[in-house]
Write an enzyme that holds these catalytic residues in place. Structure first.
Site, mmCIF file in Angstrom:
data_model
loop_
_atom_site.group_PDB
_atom_site.id
_atom_site.type_symbol
_atom_site.label_atom_id
_atom_site.label_comp_id
_atom_site.label_asym_id
_atom_site.label_seq_id
_atom_site.Cartn_x
_atom_site.Cartn_y
_atom_site.Cartn_z
ATOM 1 N N LYS A 67 27.174 24.562 62.928
ATOM 2 C CA LYS A 67 26.499 24.241 61.662
ATOM 3 C C LYS A 67 26.184 22.747 61.580
ATOM 4 O O LYS A 67 27.006 21.934 62.007
ATOM 5 C CB LYS A 67 27.446 24.645 60.525
ATOM 6 C CG LYS A 67 26.824 24.697 59.161
ATOM 7 C CD LYS A 67 27.855 25.118 58.125
ATOM 8 C CE LYS A 67 28.894 24.036 57.887
ATOM 9 N NZ LYS A 67 29.770 24.282 56.740
ATOM 10 N N LYS A 80 38.976 23.815 58.756
ATOM 11 C CA LYS A 80 39.224 22.406 58.395
ATOM 12 C C LYS A 80 40.660 21.987 58.688
ATOM 13 O O LYS A 80 40.913 20.846 59.057
ATOM 14 C CB LYS A 80 38.892 22.156 56.919
ATOM 15 C CG LYS A 80 37.406 22.145 56.662
ATOM 16 C CD LYS A 80 37.042 21.440 55.376
ATOM 17 C CE LYS A 80 35.530 21.345 55.250
ATOM 18 N NZ LYS A 80 35.070 20.966 53.935
ATOM 19 N N LYS A 119 28.117 17.138 57.724
ATOM 20 C CA LYS A 119 28.301 15.700 57.471
ATOM 21 C C LYS A 119 29.378 15.133 58.375
ATOM 22 O O LYS A 119 29.406 13.934 58.646
ATOM 23 C CB LYS A 119 28.754 15.481 56.023
ATOM 24 C CG LYS A 119 27.772 15.880 54.977
ATOM 25 C CD LYS A 119 28.447 15.807 53.586
ATOM 26 C CE LYS A 119 27.703 16.614 52.564
ATOM 27 N NZ LYS A 119 28.556 17.126 51.480
HETATM 28 P P1 TYM Z 1 29.010 21.063 50.600
HETATM 29 O O1 TYM Z 1 29.102 19.721 49.978
HETATM 30 O O2 TYM Z 1 29.656 21.275 51.936
HETATM 31 O O3 TYM Z 1 27.492 21.480 50.756
HETATM 32 C C1 TYM Z 1 26.604 21.430 49.649
HETATM 33 C C2 TYM Z 1 25.599 22.556 49.726
HETATM 34 O O4 TYM Z 1 24.882 22.488 50.971
HETATM 35 C C3 TYM Z 1 24.983 23.737 51.657
HETATM 36 N N1 TYM Z 1 25.038 23.454 53.098
HETATM 37 C C4 TYM Z 1 24.206 24.002 53.993
HETATM 38 N N2 TYM Z 1 23.192 24.871 53.854
HETATM 39 C C5 TYM Z 1 22.524 25.228 54.991
HETATM 40 N N3 TYM Z 1 22.839 24.746 56.232
HETATM 41 C C6 TYM Z 1 23.855 23.867 56.403
HETATM 42 N N4 TYM Z 1 24.140 23.389 57.609
HETATM 43 C C7 TYM Z 1 24.600 23.464 55.256
HETATM 44 N N5 TYM Z 1 25.651 22.620 55.065
HETATM 45 C C8 TYM Z 1 25.904 22.633 53.746
HETATM 46 C C9 TYM Z 1 26.284 24.354 51.169
HETATM 47 O O5 TYM Z 1 26.285 25.754 51.347
HETATM 48 C C10 TYM Z 1 26.276 23.950 49.710
HETATM 49 O O6 TYM Z 1 25.481 24.847 48.944
HETATM 50 N N6 TYM Z 1 32.386 23.817 48.134
HETATM 51 C C11 TYM Z 1 31.036 23.306 48.098
HETATM 52 C C12 TYM Z 1 30.759 22.488 46.871
HETATM 53 C C13 TYM Z 1 31.120 23.146 45.586
HETATM 54 C C14 TYM Z 1 30.385 24.140 44.921
HETATM 55 C C15 TYM Z 1 31.115 24.413 43.744
HETATM 56 C C16 TYM Z 1 29.208 24.813 45.211
HETATM 57 C C17 TYM Z 1 32.216 22.851 44.839
HETATM 58 N N7 TYM Z 1 32.205 23.615 43.725
HETATM 59 C C18 TYM Z 1 30.687 25.394 42.826
HETATM 60 C C19 TYM Z 1 28.791 25.785 44.309
HETATM 61 C C20 TYM Z 1 29.518 26.055 43.147
HETATM 62 C C21 TYM Z 1 30.811 22.421 49.308
HETATM 63 O O7 TYM Z 1 31.714 21.917 49.898
HETATM 64 O O8 TYM Z 1 29.504 22.206 49.590
#
Ligand code: TYM
Length: 332
Positions: free
Chosen positions: A194, A111, A197
């Site tokens: 991947k 990032k 968004k």
């Molecule tokens: P974020 O917002 O990027 O994504 C949310 C969830 O979606 C999953 N994900 C995917 N799974 C499969 N294929 C993909 N292409 C894909 N893109 C995203 C992510 O693995 C995630 O489960 N840091 C985290 C948010 C967070 C969090 C937490 C999660 C903050 N605190 C505590 C668990 C526990 C994030 O940015 O997810």
């Protein structure tokens, strides 16, 4: 009962990766765990956000959780910034986290890109906030997509360091739950990237807000290779686009990848894409419609967030009380 914590950032459109890698699994786990599902708006601030769009996206993710089948009475749904313990515990844990651990985080490197000196401190410290999210509720399980695995390992390390440094058993070491056939959904335009968004091409992803026509168009335009589909899962090895589309199909039909290869082996992508688009529309259209209905009543969504934050706050308060006492912070 074991406790789950997980979250999604309210940035941009939720996509099929978020749904198959995370939210759908949460719905299945919901009966067996005490669940907390957060909209992690403080995490979103690690990159620049338009304030109006952030508020809108927070409500949209709330609507997506509910439309996907999260029950706001059974599970706790709230946005992170409403419970101050997240930011507070993040600071306390950052004082227990060596820089070397954060330097290993690949997501920061991706990032921050080449201009690492200009990246914000928040982006760098992001995994500590994520550890705080989980540990604030002493969560035992964390269902996420594969891309969050390294952050979860760090959360375990931080929990262990806190317990060791203070000679306590306060935090359980949270277990990652990386479930299903679509733990890493890839871009529809490039099977080696991947689904995300932040991809500039909307054709790279299927959004939960897409209507049936857009889903069908995106599947039709998805990149493929010239070979027919393979008859076994091994045949997907050097074919990232085929592997991705079969993985998505497997997840949506609840079949194994091997079964899908048996069904589709030797057939053309055009037939397969027609079936994929049909199942994607069948699964996602009801969510899309329900999200739109929920978004029409903002006060109802806000009441759900408030109710969730009140419940989360009660649990978080107990942990913060214990943490402060352990660390020697006087609370009179
Ligand atoms: P974020 O917002 O990027 O994504 C949310 C969830 O979606 C999953 N994900 C995917 N799974 C499969 N294929 C993909 N292409 C894909 N893109 C995203 C992510 O693995 C995630 O489960 N840091 C985290 C948010 C967070 C969090 C937490 C999660 C903050 N605190 C505590 C668990 C526990 C994030 O940015 O997810």
């Amino acid at each position: 009962m074991n406790r789950i914590f997980s979250g999604v950032q309210p940035t941009g459109n939720l996509h099929l990766g978020n749904y198959l890698g995370a939210i759908r699994n949460w719905v299945q786990l919901q009966p067996d765990y005490a669940c907390i599902f957060c909209i992690v708006d403080l995490h979103a601030l690690t990159l620049p956000q338009d304030p109006k769009a952030l508020a809108q996206a927070t409500r949209e993710v709330t609507a997506a959780y509910i439309a996907s089948g999260i029950d706001p009475e059974k599970s706790i749904i709230f946005n992170q910034s409403m419970v101050t313990g997240h930011a507070e515990l993040s600071w306390l844990l950052s004082c227990q986290t060596p820089l070397g651990w954060l330097n290993r985080m690949t997501q920061f490197k991706e990032k921050a890109g080449k201009h690492r000196e200009n990246a914000g401190l928040g982006l760098y410290a992001y995994p500590v906030l994520m550890a705080a999210d989980i540990l604030l509720y002493k969560a035992t399980h964390v269902p996420v997509g594969e891309d969050q695995k390294q952050h979860l390992e760090l959360a375990r390390d931080i929990a262990g360091a806190f317990n060791r440094n203070f000679g306590v058993e306060l935090f359980p070491l949270p277990e990652p739950q990386i479930l299903g056939h679509a733990t890493r959904v890839m871009s529809l335009r490039d099977g080696t990237k991947k689904m995300s968004k932040s991809d500039s091409s909307d054709y790279s992803r299927i959004n939960l807000s897409d209507d049936a026509d857009s889903i069908a168009l995106k599947v039709r335009k998805a990149k493929t290779d010239p070979e027919p589909l393979p008859e076994t899962a091994d045949g997907l090895a050097d074919r990232p686009e085929a592997r991705n589309l079969i993985g998505i199909y497997a997840a949506l039909t609840d079949k194994t990848v091997a079964e899908c290869c048996q069904d589709w082996g030797g057939k053309t992508f055009s037939d397969f894409k027609a079936a994929l688009s049909e199942i994607a529309v069948a699964k996602l259209a009801p969510i899309h419609d329900e999200m739109a209905r929920l978004m029409d009543d903002q006060s109802h969504l806000d009441a759900i967030l408030k109710h969730g934050a009140d419940r989360a706050h009660d649990i978080a308060g107990q942990t913060m009380h214990a943490v402060k006492e352990i660390m020697g912070l006087v609370a009179v």
